[in-house]
Write an enzyme that holds these catalytic residues in place. Structure first.
Site, PDB file in Angstrom:
ATOM      1  N   HIS A  94      -9.054  68.744 -48.538  1.00 24.15           N
ATOM      2  CA  HIS A  94      -8.422  67.422 -48.433  1.00 24.15           C
ATOM      3  C   HIS A  94      -9.460  66.359 -48.760  1.00 24.15           C
ATOM      4  O   HIS A  94     -10.643  66.501 -48.444  1.00 24.15           O
ATOM      5  CB  HIS A  94      -7.890  67.219 -47.008  1.00 24.15           C
ATOM      6  CG  HIS A  94      -7.742  65.783 -46.605  1.00 24.15           C
ATOM      7  ND1 HIS A  94      -8.697  65.122 -45.847  1.00 24.15           N
ATOM      8  CD2 HIS A  94      -6.763  64.879 -46.858  1.00 24.15           C
ATOM      9  CE1 HIS A  94      -8.285  63.877 -45.634  1.00 24.15           C
ATOM     10  NE2 HIS A  94      -7.135  63.703 -46.242  1.00 24.15           N
ATOM     11  N   GLU A 146       8.361  61.356 -49.621  1.00 29.22           N
ATOM     12  CA  GLU A 146       7.935  62.520 -50.389  1.00 29.22           C
ATOM     13  C   GLU A 146       6.430  62.498 -50.648  1.00 29.22           C
ATOM     14  O   GLU A 146       5.758  63.530 -50.593  1.00 29.22           O
ATOM     15  CB  GLU A 146       8.697  62.586 -51.718  1.00 29.22           C
ATOM     16  CG  GLU A 146      10.151  62.984 -51.586  1.00 29.22           C
ATOM     17  CD  GLU A 146      10.326  64.411 -51.084  1.00 29.22           C
ATOM     18  OE1 GLU A 146       9.511  65.278 -51.469  1.00 29.22           O
ATOM     19  OE2 GLU A 146      11.268  64.654 -50.320  1.00 29.22           O
ATOM     20  N   SER A 147       5.892  61.320 -50.931  1.00 26.00           N
ATOM     21  CA  SER A 147       4.459  61.218 -51.203  1.00 26.00           C
ATOM     22  C   SER A 147       3.635  61.348 -49.918  1.00 26.00           C
ATOM     23  O   SER A 147       2.554  61.946 -49.923  1.00 26.00           O
ATOM     24  CB  SER A 147       4.147  59.888 -51.905  1.00 26.00           C
ATOM     25  OG  SER A 147       4.779  59.841 -53.169  1.00 26.00           O
TER      26      SER A 147
END
Length: 388
Positions: free
Chosen positions: A188, A349-350
């Site tokens: 990440h 969604e993002s």
């Protein structure tokens, strides 16, 4: 490719010449395959380590125009930086995939107060799911967002009054990569600049402005060399700007990515910081430029190193169990996810792009003592200094 990245990938070159593309010597691979039974993943046979991973040598590459354009407002330069980081990382990750490419999805807020570009690759042969998202947004802080900012930082509480309204602007890049192979670690990255203004008074300048971000590694199987290389590469980027940054941000990362209900951390750490304004904005911008670019060198060679290693059902199931813990942190504790979900008009969604494509919640999963799976649990339940 940088010398450090070449060193990490070089271990697989001998195997790649025979079509295997493996890090381990052939007798180690044969033994592992025998222990695991039938090998899963037809993608292993088609993967080839690229001769060169693009964009790993940020220190010697020409700097983009925005890097030294001090006449341009910092918010605009940060916007250009996150777009640049997105493009560079997508190019580097695509070098691992035989055919699959990222889908570029540009979207705009319904109220016209910002845009984003979501780059997502799903069901690849090397990458099961990868997202590299840019958001450039503005709006008004909700009471919950303002309360969260004041609660986490005493300096913020002194400068942002609870009874006032504030506008904000933010430009950031957010990255999560879930490789298909259980031996290749998830990672990440997030870097952003946040500016806060009194409501309707942007021309007066920001009341507060800070940088935040970091990068961390979440393996399902522990390879000490991989983790050390990841941390050392991030430390190198930190040391170029402040000899105390790495130790400070490494400890911050260990605290931030804790999963209290599991009594473990999400992974094996990296660096993390927020509300960073301890130096002049120009100095911090250059630090974030280096740290953001260092992620490509720190991480992508690790995926190249492990993506063609044979694996079996046991390794796949354990990977999915670990992904379940990853999802728990993101949905329960992650401040960025919470901020996004509290923002009116947010693109869900993002925001939820970070979640893996597949995961597993298995009742009372307990690895066998002394197993590779148990070793990973030991690592995420203790704090390790990976760079001596």
């Amino acid at each position: 490719m940088s010398p450090g990245a070449k060193a990490v990938v070089s271990g697989i070159c001998a195997g790649a010449a025979t079509g295997a593309g493996l890090w381990y010597a052939s007798q180690q691979t044969d033994k592992r395959a025998e222990e695991q039974g039938a090998v899963l993943g037809s993608e292993v046979s088609s993967l080839r380590v690229p001769a060169e991973i693009p964009n790993t040598d940020y220190e010697h590459s020409p700097k983009p125009e925005y890097y030294g354009d001090t006449a341009r407002p910092m918010h605009e330069r940060m916007e250009l930086l996150v777009l640049d980081l997105q493009d560079r990382l997508v190019t580097a990750l695509e070098s691992l995939e035989p055919t699959r490419k990222f889908v570029w999805d540009r979207w705009e807020r319904d109220d016209g107060r910002g845009y984003g570009i979501s780059c997502v690759l799903q069901d690849g042969e090397a990458l099961e799911k990868a997202g590299v998202n840019v958001s450039v947004l503005e709006g008004t802080l909700t009471p919950g967002q303002l309360r969260s900012m004041r609660d986490r930082n005493p300096q913020t509480a002194q400068r942002l009054r609870a009874d006032e309204e504030y506008d904000f602007r933010v430009a950031g890049v957010s990255v999560v990569v879930h490789p298909r192979n259980p031996y290749a670690p998830t990672a990440h990255k997030n870097y952003r600049r946040f500016e806060v203004y009194r409501k309707g008074a942007r021309e007066a300048g920001p009341v507060m402005a800070w940088f935040g971000g970091g990068a961390d590694l979440t393996p399902a199987y522990l390879f000490d060399d991989d983790v050390t290389y990841f941390h050392q590469t991030l430390k190198h980027a930190c040391d170029a700007h402040d000899p105390h940054y790495y130790a400070r941000f490494k400890q911050w990362c260990d605290r931030y990515f804790a999963i209290p209900h599991r009594n473990e951390t999400r992974g094996v750490g990296g660096i993390f910081f927020d509300d960073l304004e301890d130096k002049a904005p120009e100095q911090l911008f250059r630090f974030v430029y280096d740290a953001g670019n260092a992620f490509i060198r720190a991480y992508v060679p690790l995926v190249a190193r492990r993506m063609a290693t044979p694996y079996g059902a046991r390794q796949r199931e354990w990977q999915l169990v670990r992904r379940g813990h990853y999802a728990e942190f993101n949905l329960v504790y992650d401040r960025g996810t919470k901020f996004g979900l509290m923002t009116p008009g947010a693109r869900i969604e993002s925001i939820l792009m970070s979640l893996p494509l597949t995961a597993r919640w298995e009742y009372m999963n307990q690895p066998e003592p002394g197993s590779p799976e148990a070793r990973l649990l030991d690592a995420v339940r203790t704090t390790t200094d990976w760079v001596k």
